[in-house]
Enzyme design. Sequence first.
Site, PDB file in Angstrom:
ATOM      1  N   TYR A 157       0.856  -1.204   0.000  1.00 17.65           N
ATOM      2  CA  TYR A 157       0.000   0.000   0.000  1.00 17.65           C
ATOM      3  C   TYR A 157       0.892   1.255   0.000  1.00 17.65           C
ATOM      4  CZ  TYR A 157      -4.303   2.651   0.577  1.00 17.65           C
ATOM      5  OH  TYR A 157      -5.359   3.516   0.368  1.00 17.65           O
ATOM      6  N   LYS A 164      -3.135   8.608   2.525  1.00 19.77           N
ATOM      7  CA  LYS A 164      -4.375   8.485   3.315  1.00 19.77           C
ATOM      8  C   LYS A 164      -4.205   9.109   4.703  1.00 19.77           C
ATOM      9  CE  LYS A 164      -7.103   6.356   0.341  1.00 19.77           C
ATOM     10  NZ  LYS A 164      -8.076   7.166  -0.440  1.00 19.77           N
TER      11      LYS A 164
HETATM   12  P1  NAD Z   1     -12.174   3.253  -8.330  1.00 22.76           P
HETATM   13  O1  NAD Z   1     -10.998   2.950  -9.173  1.00 22.76           O
HETATM   14  O2  NAD Z   1     -13.489   2.888  -8.856  1.00 22.76           O
HETATM   15  O3  NAD Z   1     -12.171   4.780  -7.910  1.00 22.76           O
HETATM   16  C1  NAD Z   1     -11.009   5.584  -7.867  1.00 22.76           C
HETATM   17  C2  NAD Z   1     -11.327   6.797  -8.700  1.00 22.76           C
HETATM   18  O4  NAD Z   1     -10.288   7.764  -8.633  1.00 22.76           O
HETATM   19  C3  NAD Z   1     -11.540   6.458 -10.192  1.00 22.76           C
HETATM   20  O5  NAD Z   1     -12.835   6.862 -10.572  1.00 22.76           O
HETATM   21  C4  NAD Z   1     -10.499   7.318 -10.877  1.00 22.76           C
HETATM   22  O6  NAD Z   1     -10.947   7.821 -12.123  1.00 22.76           O
HETATM   23  C5  NAD Z   1     -10.340   8.437  -9.865  1.00 22.76           C
HETATM   24  N1  NAD Z   1      -9.165   9.256 -10.112  1.00 22.76           N
HETATM   25  C6  NAD Z   1      -7.860   8.859 -10.158  1.00 22.76           C
HETATM   26  N2  NAD Z   1      -7.092   9.900 -10.510  1.00 22.76           N
HETATM   27  C7  NAD Z   1      -7.924  10.971 -10.670  1.00 22.76           C
HETATM   28  C8  NAD Z   1      -7.725  12.320 -11.048  1.00 22.76           C
HETATM   29  N3  NAD Z   1      -6.497  12.822 -11.310  1.00 22.76           N
HETATM   30  N4  NAD Z   1      -8.801  13.136 -11.135  1.00 22.76           N
HETATM   31  C9  NAD Z   1     -10.035  12.666 -10.861  1.00 22.76           C
HETATM   32  N5  NAD Z   1     -10.296  11.401 -10.507  1.00 22.76           N
HETATM   33  C10 NAD Z   1      -9.237  10.563 -10.425  1.00 22.76           C
HETATM   34  O7  NAD Z   1     -11.891   2.499  -6.936  1.00 22.76           O
HETATM   35  P2  NAD Z   1     -12.614   2.611  -5.506  1.00 22.76           P
HETATM   36  O8  NAD Z   1     -12.150   1.434  -4.759  1.00 22.76           O
HETATM   37  O9  NAD Z   1     -14.058   2.869  -5.672  1.00 22.76           O
HETATM   38  O10 NAD Z   1     -11.891   3.888  -4.881  1.00 22.76           O
HETATM   39  C11 NAD Z   1     -12.600   5.020  -4.405  1.00 22.76           C
HETATM   40  C12 NAD Z   1     -11.974   5.515  -3.105  1.00 22.76           C
HETATM   41  O11 NAD Z   1     -12.185   4.528  -2.099  1.00 22.76           O
HETATM   42  C13 NAD Z   1     -10.481   5.768  -3.173  1.00 22.76           C
HETATM   43  O12 NAD Z   1     -10.164   6.917  -2.422  1.00 22.76           O
HETATM   44  C14 NAD Z   1      -9.910   4.552  -2.481  1.00 22.76           C
HETATM   45  O13 NAD Z   1      -8.657   4.830  -1.914  1.00 22.76           O
HETATM   46  C15 NAD Z   1     -10.966   4.343  -1.431  1.00 22.76           C
HETATM   47  N6  NAD Z   1     -10.975   3.004  -0.797  1.00 22.76           N
HETATM   48  C16 NAD Z   1     -11.036   1.878  -1.568  1.00 22.76           C
HETATM   49  C17 NAD Z   1     -11.034   0.636  -0.954  1.00 22.76           C
HETATM   50  C18 NAD Z   1     -11.049  -0.633  -1.764  1.00 22.76           C
HETATM   51  O14 NAD Z   1     -10.644  -1.685  -1.244  1.00 22.76           O
HETATM   52  N7  NAD Z   1     -11.529  -0.638  -3.005  1.00 22.76           N
HETATM   53  C19 NAD Z   1     -10.989   0.539   0.456  1.00 22.76           C
HETATM   54  C20 NAD Z   1     -10.950   1.721   1.208  1.00 22.76           C
HETATM   55  C21 NAD Z   1     -10.946   2.944   0.569  1.00 22.76           C
HETATM   56  O1  0WE Z   2      -6.738   3.114  -1.995  1.00 26.52           O
HETATM   57  C1  0WE Z   2      -6.711   2.017  -2.516  1.00 26.52           C
HETATM   58  C2  0WE Z   2      -6.035   1.829  -3.867  1.00 26.52           C
HETATM   59  C3  0WE Z   2      -5.855   3.126  -4.602  1.00 26.52           C
HETATM   60  C4  0WE Z   2      -4.994   3.026  -5.826  1.00 26.52           C
HETATM   61  C5  0WE Z   2      -4.970   1.927  -6.664  1.00 26.52           C
HETATM   62  C6  0WE Z   2      -4.156   1.923  -7.801  1.00 26.52           C
HETATM   63  C7  0WE Z   2      -4.046   0.742  -8.714  1.00 26.52           C
HETATM   64  C8  0WE Z   2      -3.608   1.133 -10.111  1.00 26.52           C
HETATM   65  C9  0WE Z   2      -4.188   4.092  -6.134  1.00 26.52           C
HETATM   66  N1  0WE Z   2      -3.393   4.122  -7.216  1.00 26.52           N
HETATM   67  C10 0WE Z   2      -3.365   3.059  -8.047  1.00 26.52           C
HETATM   68  N2  0WE Z   2      -2.539   3.128  -9.140  1.00 26.52           N
HETATM   69  C11 0WE Z   2      -2.566   2.212 -10.138  1.00 26.52           C
HETATM   70  O2  0WE Z   2      -1.767   2.294 -11.096  1.00 26.52           O
HETATM   71  N3  0WE Z   2      -7.273   0.954  -1.849  1.00 26.52           N
HETATM   72  C12 0WE Z   2      -7.738   1.153  -0.493  1.00 26.52           C
HETATM   73  C13 0WE Z   2      -7.366  -0.414  -2.386  1.00 26.52           C
HETATM   74  C14 0WE Z   2      -6.142  -1.157  -1.991  1.00 26.52           C
HETATM   75  O3  0WE Z   2      -5.009  -1.047  -2.712  1.00 26.52           O
HETATM   76  C15 0WE Z   2      -4.041  -1.806  -2.069  1.00 26.52           C
HETATM   77  C16 0WE Z   2      -4.588  -2.401  -0.933  1.00 26.52           C
HETATM   78  C17 0WE Z   2      -5.943  -1.985  -0.878  1.00 26.52           C
HETATM   79  C18 0WE Z   2      -6.922  -2.347   0.193  1.00 26.52           C
HETATM   80  C19 0WE Z   2      -2.705  -1.998  -2.407  1.00 26.52           C
HETATM   81  C20 0WE Z   2      -1.914  -2.816  -1.605  1.00 26.52           C
HETATM   82  C21 0WE Z   2      -2.447  -3.404  -0.472  1.00 26.52           C
HETATM   83  C22 0WE Z   2      -3.793  -3.210  -0.117  1.00 26.52           C
END
Ligand code: NAD
Ligand code: 0WE
Length: 257
Positions: A157, A164
């Site tokens: 991460y 974060k």
């Molecule tokens: P997702 O990929 O659907 O959403 C991430 C979004 O960020 C995408 O829509 C992408 O277009 C947008 N983004 C990236 N760069 C950008 C930029 N320069 N301008 C505007 N938008 C941009 O994935 P998600 O899991 O729905 O992620 C949404 C949020 O939830 C993130 O902040 C992620 O860290 C957080 N989150 C995700 C998880 C998980 O396990 N999926 C857990 C906890 C928190």
């Molecule tokens: O916030 C995230 C992931 C956000 C994210 C994901 C990517 C993948 C593709 C940000 N940048 C990128 N760049 C890319 O090129 N999460 C909370 C989901 C997540 O990601 C992990 C996790 C979890 C949970 C990565 C490693 C370990 C756990």
Amino acid sequence: MCELTGKHGLIVGVANKRSISWAIARAVQASGARVALTYPSARLEENVRELAAQLDNPLILPCDVGNDEHIAQLAATLDRELGGLDFLVHGAAFAPAAALSNPFVQTTREDFRIALDVSAYSLVALSRAVQPLMERRGGGSILTLTFVGSSRVFPNYNVMGVAKAALESSVRYLASELGPQKIRVNAISAGPIKTLAAAGISGFSSILQVYRERAPLGKNVELAEVADAALFLLSPASRAITGEVLMVDGGFHVVGF
Ligand code: NAD
Ligand code: 0WE
């Protein structure tokens, strides 16, 4: 209590149907809100437009959150089209792929800058841009999405954990400053969900498995469960809550052993 009839909301971070932000868009729309969605690039515009076709009278606007000009244009258009804003959902996060696979100690200055700019500073910039629109409506609710990797180490991460941590601290500083304007600022810290942002993260399936095994609720968190918690934080039901990071992780974070 989680009523949003007549409310206007901006949702940043919809990429596809599995996006947490999309689940929130559907939930707030079902509770009566009118929604504006953004897309960060031409590549994702068609995706967002197709999804938005399922919403009632949506606005669809461009916004790369790393671009101040885009944010200013977005606020100007919302001001013109809606005349005010009641809530903002910030669901944008990005770190260059190399930073999520190389050892953390190898993180480059540029990758660190990009991750913190897109994933943390963007909340500050968007909050500033929507502040006058929310003040015109007598207040508002700002919500962002975070992960417990902000305060505990998850393999790979890496710089996203640092981003974060900055994001959650920004929630507290923004909540303190915007409280007098009746603008609340909170975060949901979600358990892992298989979205686009999780695709291709090596070892993600084992993270899901460990959460399932150890979380008190014995299962992984679902999109609709995060969306329901979001609905609460965006609605007047949470009117005394600000500066909070609400864990929506099946209770995983309370387990010590
Ligand atoms: P997702 O990929 O659907 O959403 C991430 C979004 O960020 C995408 O829509 C992408 O277009 C947008 N983004 C990236 N760069 C950008 C930029 N320069 N301008 C505007 N938008 C941009 O994935 P998600 O899991 O729905 O992620 C949404 C949020 O939830 C993130 O902040 C992620 O860290 C957080 N989150 C995700 C998880 C998980 O396990 N999926 C857990 C906890 C928190
Ligand atoms: O916030 C995230 C992931 C956000 C994210 C994901 C990517 C993948 C593709 C940000 N940048 C990128 N760049 C890319 O090129 N999460 C909370 C989901 C997540 O990601 C992990 C996790 C979890 C949970 C990565 C490693 C370990 C756990």
